[in-house]
Design an enzyme around this catalytic site. Structure first.
Site, PDB file in Angstrom:
ATOM      1  N   ASN A 165       0.949  -1.428   0.000  1.00  0.00           N
ATOM      2  CA  ASN A 165       0.291   0.251   0.007  1.00  0.00           C
ATOM      3  C   ASN A 165       0.537   1.139  -0.028  1.00  0.00           C
ATOM      4  O   ASN A 165       2.255   1.156   0.413  1.00  0.00           O
ATOM      5  CB  ASN A 165      -1.411  -0.076   1.248  1.00  0.00           C
ATOM      6  CG  ASN A 165      -0.189   0.025   2.733  1.00  0.00           C
ATOM      7  OD1 ASN A 165       0.580  -0.439   2.667  1.00  0.00           O
ATOM      8  ND2 ASN A 165      -0.852   1.611   3.030  1.00  0.00           N
ATOM      9  N   CYS A 166       0.064   2.445  -0.295  1.00  0.00           N
ATOM     10  CA  CYS A 166       0.824   4.182  -0.646  1.00  0.00           C
ATOM     11  C   CYS A 166      -0.599   4.378   0.052  1.00  0.00           C
ATOM     12  O   CYS A 166      -1.141   4.288   0.654  1.00  0.00           O
ATOM     13  CB  CYS A 166       1.499   4.188  -1.722  1.00  0.00           C
ATOM     14  SG  CYS A 166       0.496   4.300  -2.750  1.00  0.00           S
ATOM     15  N   GLN A 167      -0.507   5.752  -0.926  1.00  0.00           N
ATOM     16  CA  GLN A 167      -1.044   7.104  -0.331  1.00  0.00           C
ATOM     17  C   GLN A 167      -2.580   6.720  -0.944  1.00  0.00           C
ATOM     18  O   GLN A 167      -3.182   6.621  -0.437  1.00  0.00           O
ATOM     19  CB  GLN A 167      -0.449   7.651   0.012  1.00  0.00           C
ATOM     20  CG  GLN A 167      -1.522   9.351   0.050  1.00  0.00           C
ATOM     21  CD  GLN A 167      -1.748   9.358   1.541  1.00  0.00           C
ATOM     22  OE1 GLN A 167      -0.414   9.021   1.946  1.00  0.00           O
ATOM     23  NE2 GLN A 167      -2.646  10.008   2.126  1.00  0.00           N
TER      24      GLN A 167
ATOM     25  N   ILE B 256      -3.785   3.991   0.944  1.00  0.00           N
ATOM     26  CA  ILE B 256      -4.391   4.132   2.707  1.00  0.00           C
ATOM     27  C   ILE B 256      -5.774   5.519   2.247  1.00  0.00           C
ATOM     28  O   ILE B 256      -6.601   4.836   3.301  1.00  0.00           O
ATOM     29  CB  ILE B 256      -3.139   5.005   3.626  1.00  0.00           C
ATOM     30  CG1 ILE B 256      -3.365   5.079   5.120  1.00  0.00           C
ATOM     31  CG2 ILE B 256      -3.084   6.412   3.038  1.00  0.00           C
ATOM     32  CD1 ILE B 256      -2.952   3.957   6.383  1.00  0.00           C
TER      33      ILE B 256
END
Length: 136
Positions: A91-93, A120
């Protein structure tokens, strides 16, 4: 044809959307929703790897996520070797960097790689919990 001429912006939007879908699927990894990620974590003890930068990670991350920034992933891939055949959620932003991370892991032989769709941002929007504690 007349419909497309009168609604060119909808046709353009559909074309761009299709291209983005193809590019995302070619990058590697399967996209999963926050609910699907939760099920994978709970049922199969999936490893969560957050590929955002340190300040982003500190601001809030998935519980028990391992932090490896995308720029460091190639040189730190050895830390993940024991998870090669286990579920790994990246996951990232918003999902873009983690899609790139999925491609890196898939190319390295990881067989069960997933990209948290929407990152996220989607996780928080779905009302899922985040942590601000550093993993010990």
């Amino acid at each position: 044809m007349e419909f497309i001429q009168q609604n060119w912006y909808w046709a353009a939007l559909a074309a761009v959307s299709g291209v983005m879908l193809v590019v995302t699927s070619l990058r590697g990894g399967r996209g999963i929703s926050p609910a699907q990620a939760t099920a994978l974590i709970n049922r199969e003890d999936a490893l969560v790897v957050d590929v955002r930068e340190a300040a982003e990670f500190t601001a809030g991350h998935l519980l028990n996520a391992r932090h490896i920034p995308l720029g460091d992933l190639q040189k730190r891939i050895g830390e993940l070797e024991k998870f090669k055949d286990k579920p790994v959620i990246l996951n990232c932003q918003s999902g873009g960097r983690s899609a790139s991370a999925c491609a890196i892991l898939t190319k390295a032989g990881f067989t069960n790689v997933h990209n948290l769709e929407g990152g996220i941002e989607a996780w928080v929007q779905a009302g899922m919990p985040i942590s601000r504690q550093k993993k010990k």
